[in-house]
Design a protein around this motif. Structure first.
Motif, PDB file in Angstrom:
ATOM      1  N   GLY A  83       0.827  -1.202   0.000  1.00  0.00           N
ATOM      2  CA  GLY A  83       0.000   0.000   0.000  1.00  0.00           C
ATOM      3  C   GLY A  83       0.860   1.249   0.000  1.00  0.00           C
ATOM      4  O   GLY A  83       1.899   1.297   0.668  1.00  0.00           O
ATOM      5  N   ILE A  84       0.438   2.238  -0.753  1.00  0.00           N
ATOM      6  CA  ILE A  84       1.069   3.560  -0.699  1.00  0.00           C
ATOM      7  C   ILE A  84       0.014   4.548  -0.252  1.00  0.00           C
ATOM      8  O   ILE A  84      -1.056   4.658  -0.851  1.00  0.00           O
ATOM      9  CB  ILE A  84       1.652   3.974  -2.056  1.00  0.00           C
ATOM     10  CG1 ILE A  84       2.896   3.142  -2.357  1.00  0.00           C
ATOM     11  CG2 ILE A  84       1.999   5.464  -2.072  1.00  0.00           C
ATOM     12  CD1 ILE A  84       3.646   3.563  -3.608  1.00  0.00           C
ATOM     13  N   THR A  85       0.306   5.241   0.829  1.00  0.00           N
ATOM     14  CA  THR A  85      -0.641   6.203   1.377  1.00  0.00           C
ATOM     15  C   THR A  85       0.098   7.495   1.716  1.00  0.00           C
ATOM     16  O   THR A  85       1.303   7.621   1.504  1.00  0.00           O
ATOM     17  CB  THR A  85      -1.368   5.627   2.603  1.00  0.00           C
ATOM     18  OG1 THR A  85      -2.489   6.462   2.927  1.00  0.00           O
ATOM     19  CG2 THR A  85      -0.455   5.484   3.813  1.00  0.00           C
ATOM     20  N   GLY A  86      -0.626   8.441   2.258  1.00  0.00           N
ATOM     21  CA  GLY A  86      -0.068   9.741   2.611  1.00  0.00           C
ATOM     22  C   GLY A  86      -1.175  10.771   2.599  1.00  0.00           C
ATOM     23  O   GLY A  86      -2.216  10.569   1.975  1.00  0.00           O
ATOM     24  N   GLY A  87      -0.968  11.847   3.280  1.00  0.00           N
ATOM     25  CA  GLY A  87      -1.969  12.898   3.323  1.00  0.00           C
ATOM     26  C   GLY A  87      -2.194  13.511   1.952  1.00  0.00           C
ATOM     27  O   GLY A  87      -1.353  13.396   1.057  1.00  0.00           O
ATOM     28  N   SER A 101       0.934  10.259  -5.893  1.00  0.00           N
ATOM     29  CA  SER A 101       0.821   9.964  -7.323  1.00  0.00           C
ATOM     30  C   SER A 101       2.188   9.981  -8.009  1.00  0.00           C
ATOM     31  O   SER A 101       2.469   9.139  -8.868  1.00  0.00           O
ATOM     32  CB  SER A 101      -0.117  10.967  -8.004  1.00  0.00           C
ATOM     33  OG  SER A 101      -1.425  10.858  -7.488  1.00  0.00           O
ATOM     34  N   THR A 102       3.037  10.921  -7.630  1.00  0.00           N
ATOM     35  CA  THR A 102       4.382  10.996  -8.203  1.00  0.00           C
ATOM     36  C   THR A 102       5.185   9.747  -7.857  1.00  0.00           C
ATOM     37  O   THR A 102       5.855   9.162  -8.717  1.00  0.00           O
ATOM     38  CB  THR A 102       5.115  12.246  -7.679  1.00  0.00           C
ATOM     39  OG1 THR A 102       4.373  13.411  -8.055  1.00  0.00           O
ATOM     40  CG2 THR A 102       6.515  12.333  -8.248  1.00  0.00           C
ATOM     41  N   VAL A 103       5.098   9.326  -6.617  1.00  0.00           N
ATOM     42  CA  VAL A 103       5.803   8.115  -6.176  1.00  0.00           C
ATOM     43  C   VAL A 103       5.289   6.904  -6.947  1.00  0.00           C
ATOM     44  O   VAL A 103       6.066   6.061  -7.411  1.00  0.00           O
ATOM     45  CB  VAL A 103       5.640   7.922  -4.653  1.00  0.00           C
ATOM     46  CG1 VAL A 103       6.132   6.540  -4.223  1.00  0.00           C
ATOM     47  CG2 VAL A 103       6.381   9.008  -3.895  1.00  0.00           C
TER      48      VAL A 103
END
Length: 204
Positions: free
Chosen positions: A10-14, A20-22
């Motif tokens: 999973g890739i998350t973040g505020g 999206s760039t990552v």
């Protein structure tokens, strides 16, 4: 999910952290990415049952005259109200989960990525092997969002931020953290994680 399924990351973040760039960088490395938030918007328009449920719960104004999701209406009428957000999530998240499970069966790669802003908040993180949090200073995130999302005011952005776990807490919960700051390049961090995840074993 099947025991034969691949490693799920999973890739998350505020909001505005640079998820999206990552994900684009991982995609360039050949890793399939399921963008849950974008897919949810698509399903809200194209899944007939879900669309009818949303119209029944929030009114016909949830969709524009041409049948598209009215994001301005949602920003002004749904997002400021925690009860309405909970009701919308209760409709959308099960449909997205089923769609994600179907998508998994169509992929072949060392690992797969699911990008979502609310992995921890919705409990979806428990269904993934590893979580990466993309971390960025709040002031930088706010500037990015206001530049990117012309339909949102600073007040509306703050309402969204308040519904998400603080960045520090997400960093504690995540297995890995990518720092998206002015003095920290993203690509080397992605390459390091790609090497690790390509040989990692499932945790669940």
């Amino acid at each position: 999910m099947s025991n034969k399924r691949p490693l799920l990351v999973g890739i998350t973040g505020g909001i505005g952290s640079g998820k999206s760039t990552v994900c684009k960088l991982f995609s360039l490395l050949g890793i399939p990415v399921y963008t849950a938030d974008d897919r949810a918007k698509w399903l809200m328009v194209h899944d007939t049952k879900l669309r009818n449920q949303i119209s029944t719960s929030f009114g016909a104004a949830a969709y524009s005259a041409n049948g598209e999701l009215d994001r301005v209406f949602l920003s002004e009428s749904v997002f400021p109200n925690p009860e309405k957000i909970a009701a919308l999530n209760a409709l959308v998240h099960p449909v997205v989960r089923k769609d994600f499970e179907k998508w998994i069966t169509q992929q072949t790669a060392p690992y797969l990525i699911k990008e979502a802003a609310l992995l921890f908040e919705t409990g979806a993180a428990k269904e993934l092997d590893y979580i990466i949090n993309v971390s960025s200073p709040l002031r930088v995130r706010m500037a990015r969002i206001l530049l990117r999302d012309s339909h949102r005011s600073e007040e509306q952005v703050n309402q969204i931020i308040n519904q998400q776990l603080p960045d520090e807490e997400k960093n504690e919960l995540a297995d890995f953290c990518i720092k998206n700051t002015d003095n920290k390049l993203i690509l080397p961090q992605v390459l390091t994680l790609h090497a690790q995840l390509s040989t990692a074993t499932r945790k669940i």
